[in-house]
Scaffold this active site. Structure first.
Site, PDB file in Angstrom:
ATOM      1  N   LYS A 226       0.926  -1.102  -0.219  1.00  8.55           N
ATOM      2  CA  LYS A 226      -0.108  -0.040  -0.166  1.00  8.55           C
ATOM      3  C   LYS A 226       0.794   1.491   0.241  1.00  8.55           C
ATOM      4  CE  LYS A 226      -3.633  -2.659  -0.577  1.00  8.55           C
ATOM      5  NZ  LYS A 226      -3.765  -3.134   0.699  1.00  8.55           N
TER       6      LYS A 226
HETATM    7  C1  LIG Z   1      -5.884  -4.608   0.538  1.00  7.60           C
HETATM    8  C2  LIG Z   1      -7.041  -3.809   0.502  1.00  7.60           C
HETATM    9  C3  LIG Z   1      -7.466  -4.586   1.542  1.00  7.60           C
HETATM   10  C4  LIG Z   1      -7.134  -5.295   2.671  1.00  7.60           C
HETATM   11  O1  LIG Z   1      -5.949  -5.109   3.792  1.00  7.60           O
HETATM   12  P1  LIG Z   1      -4.708  -5.723   4.150  1.00  7.60           P
HETATM   13  O2  LIG Z   1      -4.418  -5.274   5.129  1.00  7.60           O
HETATM   14  O3  LIG Z   1      -4.488  -6.358   3.093  1.00  7.60           O
HETATM   15  O4  LIG Z   1      -5.944  -6.945   5.211  1.00  7.60           O
HETATM   16  C5  LIG Z   1      -9.244  -4.042   1.672  1.00  7.60           C
HETATM   17  N1  LIG Z   1      -8.945  -3.527   0.768  1.00  7.60           N
HETATM   18  C6  LIG Z   1      -8.792  -2.861  -0.524  1.00  7.60           C
HETATM   19  C7  LIG Z   1     -10.096  -2.304  -1.056  1.00  7.60           C
HETATM   20  C8  LIG Z   1      -7.592  -3.375  -0.626  1.00  7.60           C
HETATM   21  O5  LIG Z   1      -6.580  -3.029  -1.900  1.00  7.60           O
END
Ligand SMILES: *Cc1c(COP(=O)(O)O)cnc(C)c1O
Length: 412
Positions: free
Chosen positions: A197
């Site tokens: 992210k």
């Molecule tokens: C990455 C993501 C998640 C989940 O996050 P994690 O930290 O991997 O549990 C949820 N929603 C979206 C849109 C994402 O891109």
């Protein structure tokens, strides 16, 4: 003379999966060392996570920020806070991460999928409205790839029906809808700090809200519903341990200070690629709505198969020859085509909560989702990160233009 548009294999793109594409460094190490020396690794006794929360709330301009173990946990906090009755419905998108959907099922609610706009792959007020019933308990929107959903219309819709709006901002740090930061438009904004992210602690998450009641419920949900610091504490309801550790909190604090510059670089480089691809026929570059700011978690192209034979698949294969990774479709299929939904595999053989669903709420007939199927078939997603510079973008632009040229030149 060499042709400048020939791919230079020596130029490897930075990757968000390792140090080449991340901004982790001395600042993170210094705070981590503080934690280790303190001997306090839990956020219930430490200072890093509370500091991270306070600073995140300040950056977003909200009253409350609550850190947790993952983006999935962050969405779970939001769902648990609105507290659906078993079988209640939560309208959401089929083009998202499963981490945005499984928390709905864990809270006994039914995800009801709204179709998406083909151009943005985002849900719209119109597609959401078609899914609203007297059982709708919340709306969850995902700002896909960092491009805000049409929030003014969606906010009006949610308000008209008096339904809480939750924003999944895992891919959209500092993105703006008509000037407002995403995550602050709805009742709750949920973020992820997973490896890939905008900022990362490996795994991690955080939610924001201005609503004191929702904030309290989310804080409790992180802590097995134990109200730390309140008189006469008791475990107030069913909840998990979703805490972020102090180690993650230390990294998160340092990462947060790098967020604005990282986002600025992502946006600048995306705009550079967009202008470089302007004349390439058969490719549509990503666009934010007028007045919105897209913060480019990924760079999502649309590829017109009529002009580029073989479409996104063929373009991806051509780019791969030059050492450039890309993802046709982003996800292989809309979420409702995954086994968990198709076969309703949840708790034992109960099929709960699907067992409580209205038939229309779980009707996944392809004809109901023309936007989602078309959207996935037409996109090619390029990885993106804050370490991309002019040279990477120019190499990418050249490689894409060349590949499109080769493919369309091959058309009869
Ligand atoms: C990455 C993501 C998640 C989940 O996050 P994690 O930290 O991997 O549990 C949820 N929603 C979206 C849109 C994402 O891109």
């Amino acid at each position: 003379m060499t042709d400048l548009r020939v791919v230079q294999p020596s130029l490897v793109l930075p990757s968000d999966q390792d140090a080449t594409g991340r901004t982790l460094g001395d600042e993170e190490l210094a705070l981590l060392a503080e934690v280790i020396r303190s001997g306090t690794l839990t956020s219930t006794k430490g200072i890093q996570v509370p500091e991270f929360e306070a600073r995140f709330a300040e950056v977003l301009g909200v009253r409350h920020a609550i850190a947790c173990a993952s983006g999935t946990a962050a969405v779970h906090l939001a769902i648990a806070a609105v507290d659906p009755e078993p079988g209640d419905e939560i309208v959401t998108t089929p083009i998202t991460d499963m981490g945005a959907l499984s928390p709905i099922l864990y809270q006994g609610a039914i995800p009801v999928f709204a179709d998406v706009d083909v151009e943005t792959c985002n849900v719209t007020a119109e597609t959401i409205e078609r899914c609203i019933s007297d059982r709708t308990k919340a709306i969850v929107v995902t700002h896909l790839f960092g491009n805000p959903c049409d929030m003014p219309a969606i906010e009006d819709l949610a308000r008209a029906h008096d339904i809480p709006l939750i924003e999944d901002c895992a891919q959209a740090y500092l993105a703006r809808s008509r000037g407002r930061l995403v995550g602050t438009v709805g009742a709750v904004g949920a973020f992820s700090l997973q490896q890939g992210k905008h900022i990362t602690t490996g795994e991690g998450g955080i939610v924001v809200t201005d609503d004191d009641g929702l904030a309290r419920r989310m804080r409790l949900f992180v802590n097995k519903a134990w109200p730390y610091g309140e008189p006469g504490p008791d475990h107030e309801f069913l909840a998990l341990n979703y805490r972020m550790t102090e180690l993650q909190g230390a990294v998160a604090r340092a990462q947060l200070e790098k967020l604005a510059s990282g986002v600025a670089q992502r946006v600048a480089m995306a705009e550079r690629l967009t202008s470089a691809l302007e004349g390439v026929d058969g490719i549509t570059t990503p666009k934010a709505a007028p007045g919105d700011v897209h913060t480019y978690w990924k760079y999502c192209l649309r590829v017109d198969e009529r002009k580029v034979p073989g479409g996104p698949q063929a373009l991806a294969a051509e780019l791969k020859v030059g050492g450039i990774a890309s993802a046709p479709r982003y996800i292989q299929k809309p979420a409702f085509r995954c086994v968990v939904f198709e076969e309703q595999r949840t708790f034992g053989s109960s099929r709960f909560p699907f067992s409580l669903a209205r038939p229309e709420a779980v009707d996944y007939d392809e004809a109901r989702f023309p936007g989602a199927f078309d959207a996935l078939a037409g996109i090619l997603v390029l990885p993106w990160n804050e370490r991309y510079g002019d040279e990477h973008v120019d190499m990418l632009a050249g490689a894409i233009a060349d590949a499109v040229g080769r493919l369309s030149g091959g058309a009869v």
